[in-house]
Design a protein around this motif. Sequence first.
Motif, short mmCIF file in Angstrom:
data_model
loop_
_atom_site.label_atom_id
_atom_site.label_comp_id
_atom_site.label_asym_id
_atom_site.label_seq_id
_atom_site.Cartn_x
_atom_site.Cartn_y
_atom_site.Cartn_z
N THR A 194 0.82 -1.23 0.00
CA THR A 194 0.00 0.00 0.00
C THR A 194 0.85 1.27 0.00
OG1 THR A 194 -0.22 -0.07 2.42
CG2 THR A 194 -1.99 -1.08 1.12
N GLU A 195 2.16 1.13 0.14
CA GLU A 195 3.06 2.28 0.02
C GLU A 195 3.55 2.47 -1.41
OE1 GLU A 195 6.26 2.07 2.77
OE2 GLU A 195 4.98 2.03 4.55
N SER A 196 3.24 1.51 -2.29
CA SER A 196 3.72 1.56 -3.67
C SER A 196 2.70 2.25 -4.56
CB SER A 196 3.98 0.13 -4.18
OG SER A 196 4.25 0.16 -5.58
N LEU A 197 3.06 3.42 -5.06
CA LEU A 197 2.15 4.20 -5.90
C LEU A 197 1.76 3.45 -7.18
CD1 LEU A 197 0.64 6.89 -6.20
CD2 LEU A 197 2.72 7.84 -7.23
N PRO A 198 2.71 2.87 -7.92
CA PRO A 198 2.30 2.16 -9.15
C PRO A 198 1.36 1.00 -8.88
CG PRO A 198 4.67 2.57 -9.16
CD PRO A 198 4.18 2.91 -7.78
N HIS A 199 1.65 0.19 -7.84
CA HIS A 199 0.80 -0.97 -7.57
C HIS A 199 -0.59 -0.56 -7.11
CE1 HIS A 199 4.83 -2.79 -7.53
NE2 HIS A 199 4.23 -3.93 -7.83
N MET A 200 -0.67 0.52 -6.35
CA MET A 200 -1.99 1.00 -5.94
C MET A 200 -2.75 1.58 -7.13
SD MET A 200 -2.63 0.24 -2.82
CE MET A 200 -1.86 -1.34 -3.34
N ALA A 201 -2.04 2.23 -8.05
CA ALA A 201 -2.71 2.77 -9.25
C ALA A 201 -3.27 1.63 -10.09
CB ALA A 201 -1.72 3.61 -10.06
N TRP A 202 -2.50 0.55 -10.27
CA TRP A 202 -3.01 -0.59 -11.03
C TRP A 202 -4.24 -1.20 -10.35
CZ3 TRP A 202 2.48 -3.20 -11.17
CH2 TRP A 202 3.35 -2.41 -11.96
N THR A 203 -4.17 -1.28 -9.03
CA THR A 203 -5.27 -1.86 -8.26
C THR A 203 -6.53 -1.02 -8.41
OG1 THR A 203 -3.75 -2.83 -6.63
CG2 THR A 203 -6.04 -2.50 -5.95
N MET A 204 -6.41 0.28 -8.21
CA MET A 204 -7.59 1.15 -8.20
C MET A 204 -8.20 1.31 -9.58
SD MET A 204 -7.74 1.46 -5.07
CE MET A 204 -6.61 1.24 -3.68
N ARG A 205 -7.38 1.29 -10.61
CA ARG A 205 -7.95 1.41 -11.95
C ARG A 205 -8.80 0.18 -12.30
NH1 ARG A 205 -2.56 4.37 -14.18
NH2 ARG A 205 -3.38 6.49 -14.11
N LEU A 206 -8.43 -0.95 -11.76
CA LEU A 206 -9.26 -2.14 -11.96
C LEU A 206 -10.56 -2.04 -11.15
CD1 LEU A 206 -9.60 -4.93 -13.19
CD2 LEU A 206 -8.36 -5.89 -11.25
N LEU A 207 -10.48 -1.56 -9.92
CA LEU A 207 -11.68 -1.41 -9.10
C LEU A 207 -12.64 -0.38 -9.71
CD1 LEU A 207 -10.31 -1.53 -5.43
CD2 LEU A 207 -11.00 -3.41 -6.94
N ARG A 208 -12.11 0.65 -10.32
CA ARG A 208 -12.96 1.64 -10.99
C ARG A 208 -13.72 1.01 -12.15
NH1 ARG A 208 -10.03 6.51 -13.99
NH2 ARG A 208 -9.50 4.74 -15.32
N TYR A 209 -13.11 0.05 -12.80
CA TYR A 209 -13.75 -0.61 -13.94
C TYR A 209 -14.99 -1.39 -13.49
CZ TYR A 209 -14.54 -4.53 -17.14
OH TYR A 209 -15.12 -5.48 -17.93
N TYR A 210 -14.96 -1.98 -12.30
CA TYR A 210 -16.06 -2.89 -11.92
C TYR A 210 -17.43 -2.22 -11.73
CZ TYR A 210 -13.83 -7.41 -11.90
OH TYR A 210 -13.26 -8.58 -12.30
N PRO A 211 -17.73 -1.17 -11.04
CA PRO A 211 -16.90 -0.42 -10.10
C PRO A 211 -17.15 -0.90 -8.66
CG PRO A 211 -18.91 0.79 -10.56
CD PRO A 211 -19.02 -0.52 -11.30
#
Length: 302
Positions: free
Chosen positions: A156-173
Amino acid sequence: MTARAEINRSMLSPMYRRWHHCRKEPSCHWRFLLAIFFSLLSSDLAAEQPAARVALVIDDVGNSASDREVIALPGPVTLSFLPFTPHSRHLARLAHESGKEVMLHMPMEAKAGNRLGHGALTNEMSQSELQSMLIKALQSLPHVAGVNNHMGSDLTESLPHMAWTMRLLRYYPLYFIDSRTSVNTCAEDVALATGVPALRRHVFLDNLQDQAAISRQFDQLIKLALRQGYAVGIAHPYPETLSLLQQRLPELTALGIELVPASALIDDENWAAREKIGTAPLAVRLPDTDITGAADSNGLAL
């Protein structure tokens, strides 16, 4: 006018004083009656409006058949299920049928090197690997409304990994709750910057598995909710926790606190409350990455 009469007049209520001035004018009577009606109506609405709202999330559900007991907790407690566990799918279905909101408790890499179990998201994963695993975890459970992190003090401190995670959650949403297992987490900020509705955990109830300690944390959750208008608590299906919650959850109504599903806090009122207490989410500059290389069960690229 005598002094005594003047004192008695000053003690009249505002509504009575209005009637005192209005009673000799028949055309004024209907306005007075309307004033009474709307005064009583506004009082009833104010009495029905809770002073605060609390969302309580029970994490780590699904490993044991005994986790079924969390479904019997009073009120709309939110249950967060670990993916790929023996009882998660069946219990998630039962929880939904019982009116409980279902979340995915997504394992993420921790700094302490704790055992994560099957399906964890790690720092070594590429974007496509992380998103593919997250899709599989989401598909392993029915009725998922949101996601929170299981452990994750490192990821959760990694900006790229959190960005990948959240962009997928936005897709569902789906919404996201940052469990805040690290003070340096960027998960909530990245979620909001990505357009994913997000909250943060305010109180862990049962870091100590002792009823007296859990009760103190429950008191802290109540105080925080009354102070800022809402609060999010996280607990676990420990026997000590479930016993304490069976006793104390019914107290909330008497305190003017409404127990709600986590998704009920994702609204304009919540954001207004955050602004008021000075904890509005910070702006985050996201890395320039797109969701590519991952696909859902229908082959749709994300």
